[in-house]
Design a protein around this motif. Structure first.
Motif, mmCIF file in Angstrom:
data_model
loop_
_atom_site.group_PDB
_atom_site.id
_atom_site.type_symbol
_atom_site.label_atom_id
_atom_site.label_comp_id
_atom_site.label_asym_id
_atom_site.label_seq_id
_atom_site.Cartn_x
_atom_site.Cartn_y
_atom_site.Cartn_z
ATOM 1 N N GLU A 66 40.096 103.274 47.694
ATOM 2 C CA GLU A 66 41.497 103.604 47.949
ATOM 3 C C GLU A 66 42.153 102.546 48.847
ATOM 4 N N LEU A 67 41.422 102.086 49.825
ATOM 5 C CA LEU A 67 41.961 101.046 50.710
ATOM 6 C C LEU A 67 42.183 99.745 49.936
ATOM 7 N N GLU A 68 41.244 99.413 49.064
ATOM 8 C CA GLU A 68 41.378 98.200 48.263
ATOM 9 C C GLU A 68 42.597 98.301 47.346
ATOM 10 N N HIS A 72 45.685 95.767 47.336
ATOM 11 C CA HIS A 72 46.124 94.987 46.183
ATOM 12 C C HIS A 72 47.599 95.231 45.891
ATOM 13 N N TYR A 73 48.071 96.394 46.273
ATOM 14 C CA TYR A 73 49.495 96.672 46.098
ATOM 15 C C TYR A 73 50.300 95.888 47.134
ATOM 16 N N SER A 74 49.829 95.906 48.345
ATOM 17 C CA SER A 74 50.507 95.151 49.399
ATOM 18 C C SER A 74 49.519 94.831 50.512
ATOM 19 N N ARG A 75 49.552 93.606 50.964
ATOM 20 C CA ARG A 75 48.606 93.196 52.012
ATOM 21 C C ARG A 75 48.983 93.734 53.369
ATOM 22 N N TYR A 76 50.223 94.124 53.517
ATOM 23 C CA TYR A 76 50.650 94.690 54.800
ATOM 24 C C TYR A 76 51.112 96.118 54.552
ATOM 25 N N ARG A 137 40.478 93.065 56.263
ATOM 26 C CA ARG A 137 40.591 92.699 54.853
ATOM 27 C C ARG A 137 41.380 91.404 54.689
ATOM 28 N N ARG A 138 42.433 91.263 55.487
ATOM 29 C CA ARG A 138 43.209 90.024 55.435
ATOM 30 C C ARG A 138 42.372 88.850 55.935
#
Length: 200
Positions: A66-68, A72-76, A137-138
């Motif tokens: 879910e976090l991934e 992928h939808y938005s990095r922030y 993740r970033r």
DNA sequence: TTGTGTTTTACGACCTCC
DNA sequence: GGAGGTCGTAAAACACAA
């Protein structure tokens, strides 16, 4: 006996306690090829705090997925999405007696003795785990991009493709369901996002 | 089984923005 | 001053070769 996809065997909390009572070393759990499940954490490491005795919780595959997806939808992540995600995944603040999450801990009734009384109200920084996950993740992505860049610099320059081989997909597969602005964020360093709370 | 390298959580220091 | 960003790092969890 529960078998997890990545690590194999998961020992239920009551068996971990039995193992501990049998006289094994305190660190025995950590050396076992086991995943530390969120719900079992307080039983394995009662009273531990991050600063005194370092620890970490392994997120479940579902949580990571879910976090991934969100990444992928938005990095922030926005404040609103952070709250939603934290609530959905049971990730909140981590200030309480080494419990993985106060919300999950309370819901499961697995608080270590005296824990709630000692720490009381949640910390000011809500949804910290989600925030930290996105930071990490970033960082991971920057690391990967840097590696790629170094590899490209080491390789000799490639001759340009013939015109008929150049297609829109040559730049990479389309990102499912992403708006162009979100998709453009992937693979390049992004500017600081505008805080949602400051938006009209 | 064990040693070793990599990945994943988590935090502190420091910086920027409001 | 507080929130959240990057950067660097510690240490547990994990993967895998020997």
């Amino acid at each position: 006996m529960i078998v997890t996809p990545r690590a194999g065997v998961y020992l239920p909390p009551h068996l971990r306690v039995l193992l501990l009572r049998a006289g094994g070393p305190a660190c025995a759990f950590r050396r076992l090829p086991l995943r530390t499940h969120l719900s079992s954490w307080p039983l394995c490491f009662p009273g531990k705090t991050r600063t005194k005795d370092k620890y970490r919780v392994v997120y479940t595959d579902h949580q990571r997925l879910e976090l991934e997806k969100e990444f992928h939808y938005s990095r922030y992540i926005t404040i609103r999405r952070k709250s939603e995600l934290a609530a959905n995944l049971g990730l909140t603040e981590r200030q309480v007696c080494g419990t993985p999450t106060s919300a999950t801990g309370a819901a499961l009734g697995v608080w270590p003795p005296g824990c709630q009384a000692d720490y009381g109200a949640p910390s000011k920084e809500e949804n910290r785990e989600v925030k930290i996950w996105f930071q990490n993740r970033r960082a991971k992505e920057r690391k990967v991009n840097k590696k790629k860049q170094q590899q490209q610099q080491q390789q000799p320059p490639q001759p340009p493709l013939p015109a008929h081989e150049v297609t829109p997909s040559a730049a990479g597969p389309p990102l499912g369901g992403l708006c162009p602005s979100s998709a453009s964020l992937l693979g390049a360093s992004s500017p600081m996002p505008v805080k949602e709370e400051y938006l009209p």
